[in-house]
Design a protein around this motif. Structure first.
Motif, short mmCIF file in Angstrom:
data_model
loop_
_atom_site.label_atom_id
_atom_site.label_comp_id
_atom_site.label_asym_id
_atom_site.label_seq_id
_atom_site.Cartn_x
_atom_site.Cartn_y
_atom_site.Cartn_z
N LEU A 1 19.84 10.94 -112.62
CA LEU A 1 18.90 11.35 -111.78
C LEU A 1 17.80 10.54 -111.98
CD1 LEU A 1 18.47 13.01 -109.23
CD2 LEU A 1 17.63 14.85 -110.55
N THR A 2 17.13 10.29 -113.06
CA THR A 2 15.71 9.54 -113.27
C THR A 2 16.19 8.00 -112.83
OG1 THR A 2 15.22 11.07 -114.83
CG2 THR A 2 14.23 9.02 -114.86
N GLN A 3 17.44 7.58 -113.11
CA GLN A 3 17.73 6.33 -112.57
C GLN A 3 17.86 6.02 -111.22
OE1 GLN A 3 21.30 5.61 -115.22
NE2 GLN A 3 20.23 4.28 -116.75
N LEU A 4 18.41 7.03 -110.50
CA LEU A 4 18.32 7.05 -109.19
C LEU A 4 16.77 6.87 -108.56
CD1 LEU A 4 20.43 9.36 -106.64
CD2 LEU A 4 18.02 9.12 -106.74
N ARG A 5 15.87 7.78 -109.31
CA ARG A 5 14.75 7.58 -108.75
C ARG A 5 14.06 5.88 -108.98
NH1 ARG A 5 10.96 11.88 -111.44
NH2 ARG A 5 9.46 11.17 -109.76
N VAL A 6 14.46 5.55 -110.20
CA VAL A 6 13.81 4.44 -110.46
C VAL A 6 14.20 3.28 -109.28
CG1 VAL A 6 14.00 2.51 -112.14
CG2 VAL A 6 13.43 4.67 -112.94
N LEU A 7 15.64 3.16 -109.44
CA LEU A 7 16.13 2.48 -108.13
C LEU A 7 15.70 2.50 -106.69
CD1 LEU A 7 19.97 2.71 -108.91
CD2 LEU A 7 18.38 0.63 -109.70
N ALA A 8 15.34 3.92 -106.29
CA ALA A 8 14.43 4.15 -104.93
C ALA A 8 13.31 3.34 -105.37
CB ALA A 8 14.82 5.34 -104.81
N ILE A 9 12.48 3.50 -106.08
CA ILE A 9 11.25 3.07 -106.22
C ILE A 9 11.24 1.51 -106.41
CG2 ILE A 9 9.29 2.96 -107.92
CD1 ILE A 9 9.84 5.91 -108.91
N LEU A 10 12.27 0.85 -107.15
CA LEU A 10 12.13 -0.48 -107.27
C LEU A 10 12.68 -1.27 -105.95
CD1 LEU A 10 12.67 -0.74 -111.07
CD2 LEU A 10 10.38 -0.94 -109.83
N ARG A 11 13.11 -0.71 -105.03
CA ARG A 11 13.90 -1.16 -104.00
C ARG A 11 12.87 -2.43 -103.27
NH1 ARG A 11 15.50 3.64 -100.38
NH2 ARG A 11 13.04 3.79 -100.79
N ASP A 12 11.54 -2.13 -103.31
CA ASP A 12 10.60 -2.98 -102.64
C ASP A 12 9.47 -3.39 -103.20
OD1 ASP A 12 9.41 -0.44 -102.79
OD2 ASP A 12 9.12 -0.37 -100.65
N ARG A 13 9.44 -3.05 -104.60
CA ARG A 13 8.28 -3.64 -105.56
C ARG A 13 8.82 -3.83 -107.12
NH1 ARG A 13 5.96 2.41 -105.01
NH2 ARG A 13 7.68 2.47 -103.28
N ARG A 14 8.09 -4.59 -107.87
CA ARG A 14 8.20 -4.62 -109.15
C ARG A 14 7.12 -3.92 -110.02
NH1 ARG A 14 9.24 -10.57 -109.97
NH2 ARG A 14 8.55 -10.09 -112.14
N LEU A 15 7.16 -3.34 -110.80
CA LEU A 15 6.31 -2.59 -111.60
C LEU A 15 6.11 -2.78 -113.21
CD1 LEU A 15 6.46 0.76 -110.00
CD2 LEU A 15 4.66 -0.62 -109.59
N ARG A 16 5.15 -2.81 -113.56
CA ARG A 16 5.24 -2.53 -115.49
C ARG A 16 6.14 -1.64 -116.01
NH1 ARG A 16 -0.69 -4.87 -116.63
NH2 ARG A 16 -0.66 -6.89 -115.32
N ILE A 17 6.46 -1.55 -117.01
CA ILE A 17 7.09 -0.32 -117.49
C ILE A 17 6.13 0.76 -117.91
CG2 ILE A 17 7.91 0.53 -119.48
CD1 ILE A 17 9.89 -1.83 -119.80
N GLY A 18 5.00 0.49 -118.21
CA GLY A 18 3.90 1.67 -118.10
C GLY A 18 3.65 2.24 -116.66
N ASP A 19 3.28 1.33 -115.77
CA ASP A 19 2.96 1.83 -114.50
C ASP A 19 4.45 2.67 -113.90
OD1 ASP A 19 0.70 0.74 -114.42
OD2 ASP A 19 1.31 -1.13 -113.47
N LEU A 20 5.52 2.24 -114.11
CA LEU A 20 6.75 2.96 -113.80
C LEU A 20 6.71 4.50 -114.29
CD1 LEU A 20 9.17 2.80 -112.08
CD2 LEU A 20 10.54 1.76 -113.60
N ALA A 21 6.57 4.23 -115.71
CA ALA A 21 6.60 5.65 -116.57
C ALA A 21 5.67 6.51 -115.87
CB ALA A 21 6.49 5.13 -118.05
#
Length: 138
Positions: A36-56
């Motif tokens: 479920l968390t990977q699903l959220r990450v994929l949704a977030i990163l569809r239109d942007r790139r983030l640093r690991i810390g910012d994503l966390a």
């Protein structure tokens, strides 16, 4: 039995909505072979790139947890790490072409699973619900 207050009814309705939504999303993620968390990450990163810390931070996770999650998704070919253009010490997490395909498939599955919850509402009520949810989450 005591009658519920308006606040209790609201919390009850929010809880039931959350449980139904999470149940649907958990099943969709499992069917796609992601968490479920990977699903959220994929949704977030569809239109942007983030640093690991910012994503966390965005997900409310520890950086070490995020690093492991990104590593597992990278092993599946869904995410990649790339150097940050502004800071040579930083690494961005980006979605791959395969990850974008999975994200689009998940988005369609989410629509199919969640929209039926709202179909009994008139269009104006659906617009109002979306507006209220967006305002509540800001």
């Amino acid at each position: 039995m005591q009658e519920m207050t308006e606040d209790e009814l609201l919390v009850d309705a929010l809880g039931e909505t959350a449980f139904r939504t999470m149940g649907a999303l958990t099943g969709i993620a499992a069917d796609a072979g992601v968490s479920l968390t990977q699903l959220r990450v994929l949704a977030i990163l569809r239109d942007r790139r983030l640093r690991i810390g910012d994503l966390a931070d965005h997900l409310g996770l520890e950086r070490s947890t995020m690093t492991g999650l990104v590593a597992r998704a990278s092993a599946k070919g869904l995410l990649a790490r790339e150097p940050n253009a502004e800071d040579a010490r930083a690494v961005d997490v980006v979605i791959t072409v395969a990850g974008l395909e999975v994200a689009r498939s998940l988005e369609a599955a989410m629509r199919d699973a969640l929209l039926p919850l709202t179909t009994r509402l008139p269009v104006d009520d659906r617009h109002a619900l979306r507006d209220l949810l967006e305002r509540m989450l800001r």
